[in-house]
Design an enzyme around this catalytic site. Structure first.
Site, short mmCIF file in Angstrom:
data_model
loop_
_atom_site.label_atom_id
_atom_site.label_comp_id
_atom_site.label_asym_id
_atom_site.label_seq_id
_atom_site.Cartn_x
_atom_site.Cartn_y
_atom_site.Cartn_z
N SER A 125 13.60 46.31 81.46
CA SER A 125 13.36 47.09 82.69
C SER A 125 13.10 48.54 82.37
O SER A 125 12.83 49.33 83.25
CB SER A 125 14.56 46.97 83.62
OG SER A 125 15.67 47.63 83.04
N LYS A 131 19.34 53.28 73.61
CA LYS A 131 18.57 52.12 73.17
C LYS A 131 17.78 52.37 71.90
O LYS A 131 17.47 51.44 71.15
CB LYS A 131 17.61 51.69 74.28
CG LYS A 131 18.30 51.15 75.51
CD LYS A 131 18.73 49.70 75.31
CE LYS A 131 19.17 49.07 76.62
NZ LYS A 131 19.57 47.66 76.42
#
Lengths: 333, 333
Positions: free
Chosen positions: B88, B63
């Site tokens: 999340s 990410k």
């Protein structure tokens, strides 16, 4: 050790030439393992750390370097008899794998207290297992008996020039991957790993510092350095199952001359380092493999003014063979 | 999606140019993660597997590539307001880290059921945490509220061209590290990772196959591919906490056109793959990251004649952020 008639210097069991030869011999067999770094671990340690991940080596430990160098050094006649060793695990699996690749038998004497995952590795690579008691005496006696029966060539886990040369190939790779390294911290047990690493690294960069990391419960190397001769212990007590052996006559001269200091750590510090490897570096490291990080985080290192200007520190993660249940239980405490 | 007036082809939210630009922008910020392989895992799968270890990326997941590309693409005025997202976990931590490096605030809306280690990462990188309920509705509502208060720039976890371009840099590295790869298996959730990876890989090698791996308990992508349109689910049920999002309008066209198939696997297969990563590859992998190996070992892949000639398979290990206790409990079963 024989004396070198030209220089008067004592020769060691390996040197940069034998290490470079080993590298040529095994480079198509071994993984060139990556060097990982982590800004979080740099922040925690206050240094720049370069982790040489031998846990990703074939068999899950650096041992395959020395074992493959030894097995592929044998002439055809010797090789055909097979090889034999006694080992608590990683050398055993490495020798079984190397023998398997050469297509010769490997007889492996394993003490009954060896970790399950290491025994599984020996089986996976087709080694023929012979059980012994946990003591070094029992291991050696049974290995000797098998040797008499088979004529197989004994490949000692560390007290062997071919083994030192193979382990030394770590430095050839690491100092190419991170040439800025000024200090190496290496686990010490029988001394095969640190001797090979030190001989190669000091030849490439004589200014590099070599520090050993050792559990307090098996601190024969620290005691040997202090006494100026090989000290063995009546017993050892540490979670680091790969660090319970004692220095041999092939490794002691290198440790005596080239290792600047031995940093000893508690088992609790080893467990803490394993947890950091798991949580931050995302690498599975066995207790013996985690000791380098434990050493750099220890007061013995951090508060010693002698190591204040160690900035770029290479740390050898020697292996990753740990039973998950054992890891979890040790971390839960 | 706007149509390209020159070619009549629909343009995607990213392309090889934007991915190469992203690479130039972020290459000094991200880790060039290693590619690991294992003869044992090759033997088990019957293929040659190349694991791109994004678990070793900063923040413990791929990410950070997209997040750093997005944050460092912002002009000074926008950047000064800070960035905001709901996630999340892994995108949250990645955005917090990227913002930290640029010296701007990051407002992170986190659902209450996020894994502890992922929340800890957000804190470690200085993100400002705002809690929401677990549902996507609550996450979006609260993010919207914070946006109104701060004017911070919303960086969506996947439905954003800058994010796709950042994730696509994985392919630039991987196909340099292992150019023989003929197939890529990539986890699919919102589709940001696989879209970026597919756009770059197909541009470099149009013959390469892109397969998605998805949990059966969150198989919106498999259903979407079957229906020919985006399908969302009323609820999801999987151990893979990073794979519960649904495709967006920026990712769906890429998945529709460039992903050959979606392989769905049970949670039990994911847990088995995590265990293999731990025991054999010595790498800590979170459930979402283990799904590629689970897919290649599944009957759905192994018994499908369409994938018989997939020989050199690149598998993206998307992340390694797993609570040790959770891992141990799932493996103990």
């Amino acid at each position: 050790m024989e004396a070198d008639s030209q220089t008067g210097k004592e020769k060691y069991a390996a040197d940069i030439s034998s290490i470079r030869e080993a590298h040529e011999r095994i480079k198509s067999l071994v993984h060139r393992t990556p060097v990982l770094s982590s800004e979080s671990l740099n922040a925690i340690s206050g240094r720049l750390l370069y982790f040489k991940c031998e846990c990703f080596q074939k068999g899950g430990a650096f041992k395959f370097r020395g074992a493959s160098n030894a097995v592929f050094s044998l002439d055809g006649t010797d090789a055909s008899k097979g090889v034999i060793t006694h080992s608590s695990g990683n050398h055993a699996a490495a020798l079984a794998l190397a023998a398997n690749l050469r297509g010769i038998p490997a007889y492996i004497v394993i003490p009954k207290n060896a970790p399950t995952c290491k025994v599984e590795n020996v089986k996976r690579y087709g080694g023929q297992i012979i059980w012994s008691e946990a003591s070094m005496k029992s291991r050696e006696e049974i290995a000797n008996k098998v040797w008499q029966e088979t004529g197989a060539i004994l490949i000692h886990p560390y007290n062997d020039g071919r083994i030192l040369s193979g382990q030394g190939t770590i430095s050839l790779e690491l100092l190419e991957q991170a040439p800025q390294i000024d200090t190496l911290i290496v686990p010490i047990s029988g001394g095969g790993l640190i001797s090979g690493v030190a001989l190669a690294a000091k030849s490439i960069n004589p200014a590099i510092r070599i520090l050993a990391a050792e559990p307090k419960g098996a601190d024969d190397a620290a005691q040997s350095k202090a006494a100026g001769r090989i000290i063995t212990l009546p017993e050892t007590n540490t979670i680091a199952d790969g660090l319970r052996a004692f220095l041999g006559d092939f490794t002691w001269p290198v440790v005596r001359d080239l290792v600047e200091d031995v940093i000893t750590v508690e088992d609790s510090e080893i467990v803490k380092a394993m947890k950091l490897f798991f949580e931050i570096l995302k690498v599975v490291v066995e207790p013996s493999g985690a000791i380098g990080l434990a050493a750099v985080l220890s007061d013995a290192f951090q508060k010693n003014p002698a190591w204040k200007d160690c900035k770029h520190i290479g740390i050898v993660i020697s292996g990753g063979n740990v039973d998950l249940g054992v890891l979890w239980k040790s971390l839960e405490k």
